[in-house]
Design a protein around this motif. Structure first.
Motif, PDB file in Angstrom:
ATOM      1  N   TRP A   1       9.973  -7.930   8.324  1.00 51.18           N
ATOM      2  CA  TRP A   1      11.570  -8.599   8.264  1.00 51.18           C
ATOM      3  C   TRP A   1      11.066 -10.004   8.973  1.00 51.18           C
ATOM      4  O   TRP A   1      11.892 -10.788   8.717  1.00 51.18           O
ATOM      5  CB  TRP A   1      12.289  -7.756   9.203  1.00 51.18           C
ATOM      6  N   ASP A   2      10.425 -10.008  10.127  1.00 48.87           N
ATOM      7  CA  ASP A   2      10.235 -11.276  10.706  1.00 48.87           C
ATOM      8  C   ASP A   2       9.550 -12.315   9.865  1.00 48.87           C
ATOM      9  O   ASP A   2      10.005 -13.401   9.929  1.00 48.87           O
ATOM     10  CB  ASP A   2       9.266 -11.171  12.070  1.00 48.87           C
ATOM     11  N   GLY A   3       8.542 -11.888   9.096  1.00 52.62           N
ATOM     12  CA  GLY A   3       8.020 -12.872   8.124  1.00 52.62           C
ATOM     13  C   GLY A   3       8.668 -13.244   7.030  1.00 52.62           C
ATOM     14  O   GLY A   3       8.969 -14.354   6.794  1.00 52.62           O
ATOM     15  N   TYR A   4       9.848 -12.370   6.615  1.00 54.72           N
ATOM     16  CA  TYR A   4      10.960 -12.670   5.586  1.00 54.72           C
ATOM     17  C   TYR A   4      11.731 -14.008   6.250  1.00 54.72           C
ATOM     18  O   TYR A   4      11.948 -14.931   5.612  1.00 54.72           O
ATOM     19  CB  TYR A   4      11.661 -11.449   5.337  1.00 54.72           C
ATOM     20  N   ASN A   5      12.221 -13.741   7.620  1.00 56.22           N
ATOM     21  CA  ASN A   5      13.029 -14.634   8.363  1.00 56.22           C
ATOM     22  C   ASN A   5      12.452 -15.940   8.287  1.00 56.22           C
ATOM     23  O   ASN A   5      12.792 -16.872   8.063  1.00 56.22           O
ATOM     24  CB  ASN A   5      13.564 -13.748   9.378  1.00 56.22           C
ATOM     25  N   ALA A   6      11.126 -15.649   8.875  1.00 60.47           N
ATOM     26  CA  ALA A   6      10.293 -17.152   9.188  1.00 60.47           C
ATOM     27  C   ALA A   6      10.061 -17.978   7.678  1.00 60.47           C
ATOM     28  O   ALA A   6      10.420 -19.213   7.801  1.00 60.47           O
ATOM     29  CB  ALA A   6       8.798 -16.828   9.658  1.00 60.47           C
ATOM     30  N   PHE A   7      10.041 -17.247   6.740  1.00 68.40           N
ATOM     31  CA  PHE A   7       9.783 -17.709   5.551  1.00 68.40           C
ATOM     32  C   PHE A   7      11.188 -18.582   5.016  1.00 68.40           C
ATOM     33  O   PHE A   7      11.035 -19.823   4.513  1.00 68.40           O
ATOM     34  CB  PHE A   7       9.621 -16.893   4.338  1.00 68.40           C
ATOM     35  N   TYR A   8      12.234 -18.381   5.530  1.00 67.40           N
ATOM     36  CA  TYR A   8      13.578 -18.964   5.228  1.00 67.40           C
ATOM     37  C   TYR A   8      13.936 -19.759   6.427  1.00 67.40           C
ATOM     38  O   TYR A   8      14.916 -20.100   6.370  1.00 67.40           O
ATOM     39  CB  TYR A   8      14.596 -17.799   4.721  1.00 67.40           C
ATOM     40  N   GLY A   9      12.990 -19.896   7.333  1.00 68.65           N
ATOM     41  CA  GLY A   9      13.214 -20.772   8.478  1.00 68.65           C
ATOM     42  C   GLY A   9      13.864 -20.305   9.585  1.00 68.65           C
ATOM     43  O   GLY A   9      14.401 -20.950  10.421  1.00 68.65           O
ATOM     44  N   ARG A  10      13.918 -18.912   9.561  1.00 69.68           N
ATOM     45  CA  ARG A  10      14.761 -18.363  10.796  1.00 69.68           C
ATOM     46  C   ARG A  10      13.730 -17.832  11.641  1.00 69.68           C
ATOM     47  O   ARG A  10      13.548 -16.592  11.621  1.00 69.68           O
ATOM     48  CB  ARG A  10      15.618 -17.207  10.239  1.00 69.68           C
TER      49      ARG A  10
END
Length: 153
Positions: free
Chosen positions: A22-31
């Motif tokens: 989940w953290d990786g997904y959000n980081a991918f989108y700049g969050r």
């Protein structure tokens, strides 16, 4: 990754292994960093997966005891269909799992869940710069031609 991944519904015991995805997904989108999602959004998202009154669901890909991918999807009503539509809200695989069919397996599993629920369509969006994902998406779905507009209110 040598094992064929198992795609299954998420369980409460997955939290510690789901969170890095989940953290990786959000980081991918700049969050991330100063633009990270507030912790209460993560907590609420997690809780919704286990609330029978919520239309939000989660699947994970597991291989060798490790979670290597996630798919979050939800059902909603529409004015163009009687049965609820299925929106694939989030799709993410760990870096080590990319290019190995995990994303496709997760999408196919969402398709199966949608069919079982009587949903006539699964749809999603991705950022125009996410060309790697688009190469997969072009193989498993049709581009709708729609452009997304949004405004924070």
């Amino acid at each position: 990754m040598t094992d064929v991944p198992t795609i299954r519904a998420i369980i409460r015991e997955d939290y510690e292994r789901w969170l890095p995805l989940w953290d990786g997904y959000n980081a991918f989108y700049g969050r991330s960093g100063s633009t990270a999602l507030p912790p209460e959004i993560t907590a609420t998202t997690w809780a919704r997966f286990f609330d029978a009154d919520e239309p939000v669901h989660a699947l994970v890909a597991e291989s060798g005891g490790e979670l290597i991918g996630l798919a979050h999807y939800l059902y909603h009503r529409a004015t163009t269909a009687i049965a609820p539509l299925c929106y694939l809200n989030d799709l993410f695989t760990s870096e080590s799992a990319r290019g190995k069919g995990v994303g496709r397996a997760l999408i196919e599993a969402v398709y199966a869940e949608a069919r079982q629920a009587g949903s006539p369509r699964v749809y999603w969006q991705t950022h125009e710069t996410n060309t790697t994902a688009q190469a997969l998406y072009d193989k498993v779905a049709d581009r709708s031609g729609f452009i997304v507009y949004r405004k924070t209110v």
